[in-house]
Design a protein around this motif. Structure first.
Motif, PDB file in Angstrom:
ATOM      1  N   LEU A 155       0.828  -1.212   0.000  1.00  0.00           N
ATOM      2  CA  LEU A 155       0.000   0.000   0.000  1.00  0.00           C
ATOM      3  C   LEU A 155       0.859   1.257   0.000  1.00  0.00           C
ATOM      4  O   LEU A 155       0.591   2.210  -0.741  1.00  0.00           O
ATOM      5  CB  LEU A 155      -0.943   0.001   1.204  1.00  0.00           C
ATOM      6  CG  LEU A 155      -2.075  -1.028   1.188  1.00  0.00           C
ATOM      7  CD1 LEU A 155      -2.826  -1.010   2.520  1.00  0.00           C
ATOM      8  CD2 LEU A 155      -3.034  -0.759   0.034  1.00  0.00           C
ATOM      9  N   ASP A 156       1.898   1.243   0.816  1.00  0.00           N
ATOM     10  CA  ASP A 156       2.789   2.398   0.896  1.00  0.00           C
ATOM     11  C   ASP A 156       3.425   2.693  -0.466  1.00  0.00           C
ATOM     12  O   ASP A 156       3.489   3.851  -0.898  1.00  0.00           O
ATOM     13  CB  ASP A 156       3.868   2.139   1.944  1.00  0.00           C
ATOM     14  CG  ASP A 156       4.826   3.299   2.112  1.00  0.00           C
ATOM     15  OD1 ASP A 156       4.474   4.257   2.815  1.00  0.00           O
ATOM     16  OD2 ASP A 156       5.928   3.257   1.535  1.00  0.00           O
ATOM     17  N   LEU A 157       3.901   1.661  -1.145  1.00  0.00           N
ATOM     18  CA  LEU A 157       4.529   1.841  -2.459  1.00  0.00           C
ATOM     19  C   LEU A 157       3.510   2.270  -3.512  1.00  0.00           C
ATOM     20  O   LEU A 157       3.828   3.049  -4.415  1.00  0.00           O
ATOM     21  CB  LEU A 157       5.221   0.550  -2.881  1.00  0.00           C
ATOM     22  CG  LEU A 157       6.521   0.244  -2.133  1.00  0.00           C
ATOM     23  CD1 LEU A 157       6.937  -1.202  -2.344  1.00  0.00           C
ATOM     24  CD2 LEU A 157       7.638   1.176  -2.590  1.00  0.00           C
ATOM     25  N   SER A 162      -3.183   6.214   3.419  1.00  0.00           N
ATOM     26  CA  SER A 162      -2.115   6.270   4.424  1.00  0.00           C
ATOM     27  C   SER A 162      -2.675   6.207   5.841  1.00  0.00           C
ATOM     28  O   SER A 162      -2.073   5.605   6.735  1.00  0.00           O
ATOM     29  CB  SER A 162      -1.293   7.547   4.242  1.00  0.00           C
ATOM     30  OG  SER A 162      -0.613   7.533   2.995  1.00  0.00           O
ATOM     31  N   LEU A 163      -3.839   6.811   6.045  1.00  0.00           N
ATOM     32  CA  LEU A 163      -4.492   6.707   7.353  1.00  0.00           C
ATOM     33  C   LEU A 163      -4.910   5.266   7.635  1.00  0.00           C
ATOM     34  O   LEU A 163      -4.772   4.773   8.771  1.00  0.00           O
ATOM     35  CB  LEU A 163      -5.713   7.636   7.411  1.00  0.00           C
ATOM     36  CG  LEU A 163      -5.416   9.139   7.470  1.00  0.00           C
ATOM     37  CD1 LEU A 163      -6.707   9.936   7.332  1.00  0.00           C
ATOM     38  CD2 LEU A 163      -4.701   9.498   8.773  1.00  0.00           C
ATOM     39  N   ILE A 164      -5.414   4.581   6.615  1.00  0.00           N
ATOM     40  CA  ILE A 164      -5.770   3.166   6.773  1.00  0.00           C
ATOM     41  C   ILE A 164      -4.525   2.337   7.079  1.00  0.00           C
ATOM     42  O   ILE A 164      -4.537   1.440   7.933  1.00  0.00           O
ATOM     43  CB  ILE A 164      -6.476   2.643   5.506  1.00  0.00           C
ATOM     44  CG1 ILE A 164      -7.847   3.314   5.350  1.00  0.00           C
ATOM     45  CG2 ILE A 164      -6.631   1.125   5.553  1.00  0.00           C
ATOM     46  CD1 ILE A 164      -8.547   2.985   4.047  1.00  0.00           C
ATOM     47  N   HIS A 168       9.337   6.012   5.324  1.00  0.00           N
ATOM     48  CA  HIS A 168      10.216   4.880   5.026  1.00  0.00           C
ATOM     49  C   HIS A 168       9.461   3.579   5.270  1.00  0.00           C
ATOM     50  O   HIS A 168       9.818   2.797   6.168  1.00  0.00           O
ATOM     51  CB  HIS A 168      11.484   4.955   5.872  1.00  0.00           C
ATOM     52  CG  HIS A 168      12.326   6.165   5.601  1.00  0.00           C
ATOM     53  ND1 HIS A 168      13.184   6.246   4.527  1.00  0.00           N
ATOM     54  CD2 HIS A 168      12.399   7.359   6.243  1.00  0.00           C
ATOM     55  CE1 HIS A 168      13.776   7.434   4.525  1.00  0.00           C
ATOM     56  NE2 HIS A 168      13.308   8.128   5.556  1.00  0.00           N
ATOM     57  N   GLY A 169       8.420   3.351   4.488  1.00  0.00           N
ATOM     58  CA  GLY A 169       7.591   2.172   4.667  1.00  0.00           C
ATOM     59  C   GLY A 169       8.332   0.874   4.432  1.00  0.00           C
ATOM     60  O   GLY A 169       8.171  -0.096   5.185  1.00  0.00           O
ATOM     61  N   ILE A 199       4.385  -0.401  -8.213  1.00  0.00           N
ATOM     62  CA  ILE A 199       4.653   0.249  -9.500  1.00  0.00           C
ATOM     63  C   ILE A 199       3.431   0.188 -10.403  1.00  0.00           C
ATOM     64  O   ILE A 199       2.982   1.202 -10.956  1.00  0.00           O
ATOM     65  CB  ILE A 199       5.855  -0.408 -10.209  1.00  0.00           C
ATOM     66  CG1 ILE A 199       7.153  -0.112  -9.460  1.00  0.00           C
ATOM     67  CG2 ILE A 199       5.970   0.097 -11.641  1.00  0.00           C
ATOM     68  CD1 ILE A 199       8.363  -0.758 -10.078  1.00  0.00           C
ATOM     69  N   ILE A 200       2.876  -1.017 -10.556  1.00  0.00           N
ATOM     70  CA  ILE A 200       1.769  -1.207 -11.500  1.00  0.00           C
ATOM     71  C   ILE A 200       0.513  -0.503 -10.999  1.00  0.00           C
ATOM     72  O   ILE A 200      -0.092   0.308 -11.708  1.00  0.00           O
ATOM     73  CB  ILE A 200       1.501  -2.710 -11.708  1.00  0.00           C
ATOM     74  CG1 ILE A 200       2.725  -3.377 -12.343  1.00  0.00           C
ATOM     75  CG2 ILE A 200       0.272  -2.911 -12.581  1.00  0.00           C
ATOM     76  CD1 ILE A 200       2.629  -4.876 -12.416  1.00  0.00           C
TER      77      ILE A 200
END
Length: 423
Positions: A39-41, A190-192, A130-131, A163-164
């Motif tokens: 999710l972070d990426l 990001s909150l999730i 920095h996930g 990426i995708i």
């Protein structure tokens, strides 16, 4: 304490950690770390694709956009080690929460960026975003050293997903609903992610015995950023040598990737949509290599063998890049390129976290995470000079020469990788 004693101690400590969590709980924590990383990426690549259009809509020229990217790279470079030390001090869960919360603040500021100063201000939370190092820290804490390379390698699958998904979702949302809509999605997502870290990552992931190790441990009274601490970590057997290989083996291709948006237009003659397809192709390769290849090789071959292999393949990729003339040549080169890049990142991270005490793995991962921001900081200047003065082939020749030198270095040096692997 000799290498074998340290080795047995770390395996025992890791085993205690796994027993404390339980096998089912340990697997669940690893899966949650993968979800958070993916999710972070995804949100990160959403904003990467969005930023050129948002900057252009606010009247920022190419020079200003370069400054914007450089500022983000510097913040990530400085923040990587600080984040790692924070993880060692307060735990992987607290570090992941800090990263996800910083991502939320980052997208919140972006959603309010209606002028150039606010756009630059929105970069500031990037210092703690920095996930991937946070997820690596969780995985490092809950796996035994023999399991570590395979578990870390699967994070590359998350990278491919990011990426995708990020590129596609960001493009669709910004095209159909406006340039600010992806920032709202990134904020909510990001909150999730923060909530997931709070609910499903245990407050203590590190082996209990690590908290009672005075020798070589991170000083509780020390600052979060300390040059002396960085130098101390580099003095552990094999760390400096492996870190040098990590930095320089991928540097030439890193310079090429920084210039790729320009190269894709000028050299390959691609349109924006075609460049997007090429990025998706890279994402698929990343998922296949990390999900199916790296873990299996890590369980069958020694880390020294895999390190040499990745550097040798990088050298061959350099030769291919020096000779390539069309985008189809590049698509062929992309497969070994992704393999070498993924293998090098996974194996060096695994080696370096085994080479230092468990109380310093976060700091070591933070230092490793600073390599890419360093490339993004110095890359535009060096890459621009190489491309303008010597052309695309210069990246390939530089890649070939650097990695041939590193390959000879690895063949002749006596880095204690076998001892580190058993730790």
């Amino acid at each position: 304490m000799n290498a074998k004693t340290s080795s047995a101690g770390e395996e025992e400590a890791s085993g205690m950690s796994n027993e404390t969590l339980g096998e089912a709980k340990r697997r669940q924590v690893i899966r949650v770390a993968y979800v958070i990383a993916a999710l972070d990426l995804t949100f990160l690549f959403m904003q990467f694709g969005l930023m050129p259009y948002l900057a252009k809509s606010l009247g920022l020229d190419s020079v200003g956009f370069g400054y914007l990217q450089t500022i983000f790279g510097v913040l990530q470079l400085v923040g990587g080690y600080i984040f790692g030390r924070f993880a060692d001090r307060f735990g992987a869960r607290a570090a992941l929460i800090l990263s996800c919360a910083s991502g939320s603040f980052f997208f919140l500021l972006m959603s309010f960026s209606t002028n150039i100063p606010l756009l630059f201000l929105s970069r500031l939370p990037g210092v703690f975003m920095h996930g991937i190092p946070g997820a690596q820290k969780v995985i490092t804490d809950v796996t035994t050293p023999s399991q570590r390379a395979g578990a870390l390698g699967k994070l590359g699958f998350c990278f491919g997903v990011g990426i995708i998904t990020g590129s596609v979702v960001g493009g669709v949302l910004s095209t159909k609903f406006g340039v600010y809509v992806p920032t709202y999605v990134g904020l909510v997502g990001s909150l999730i992610n923060t909530l997931i870290a709070v609910l499903w990552i245990p407050s203590q992931t590190k082996p209990k015995s690590d908290h009672h190790r005075p020798e070589h441990s991170t000083s509780p009274s020390g600052s979060l950023f300390s040059i002396r601490e960085i130098l101390r970590l580099m003095k552990f057997p094999g760390v400096m040598e492996v870190f040098i290989v990590k930095v320089f083996a991928g540097l030439p291709i890193g310079l090429f990737m920084i210039m790729f948006s320009i190269i894709s237009m000028d050299f390959f003659g691609l349109e924006a949509v075609e460049s997007g397809y090429l990025m998706s192709y890279f994402g698929v390769l990343q998922m296949v290599v990390q999900g199916l290849v790296v873990g299996k090789l890590a369980s069958r071959c020694s880390e020294m063998t895999l390190l040499r292999l990745s550097v040798f393949v990088f050298a061959c990729v350099g030769l291919g890049m020096a000779l390539m003339r069309t985008v189809w040549h590049y698509c062929i080169i992309a497969a070994p390129l992704v393999f070498a890049f993924s293998m090098l990142a996974t194996i060096t991270d695994s080696i370096l976290t085994k080479a230092v005490p468990p109380s310093d793995t976060g700091a070591m991962l933070g230092i490793c995470a600073s390599v890419q921001p360093l490339t993004r900081t110095v890359g535009p200047t060096i890459g621009g000079v190489l491309y303008k003065q010597f052309g695309v082939s210069s990246f390939g020749y530089l890649q070939l020469m650097v990695n041939l030198g590193l390959f000879v270095f690895l063949l002749k040096s006596k880095i204690p990788l076998e001892e580190m692997k058993s730790q």
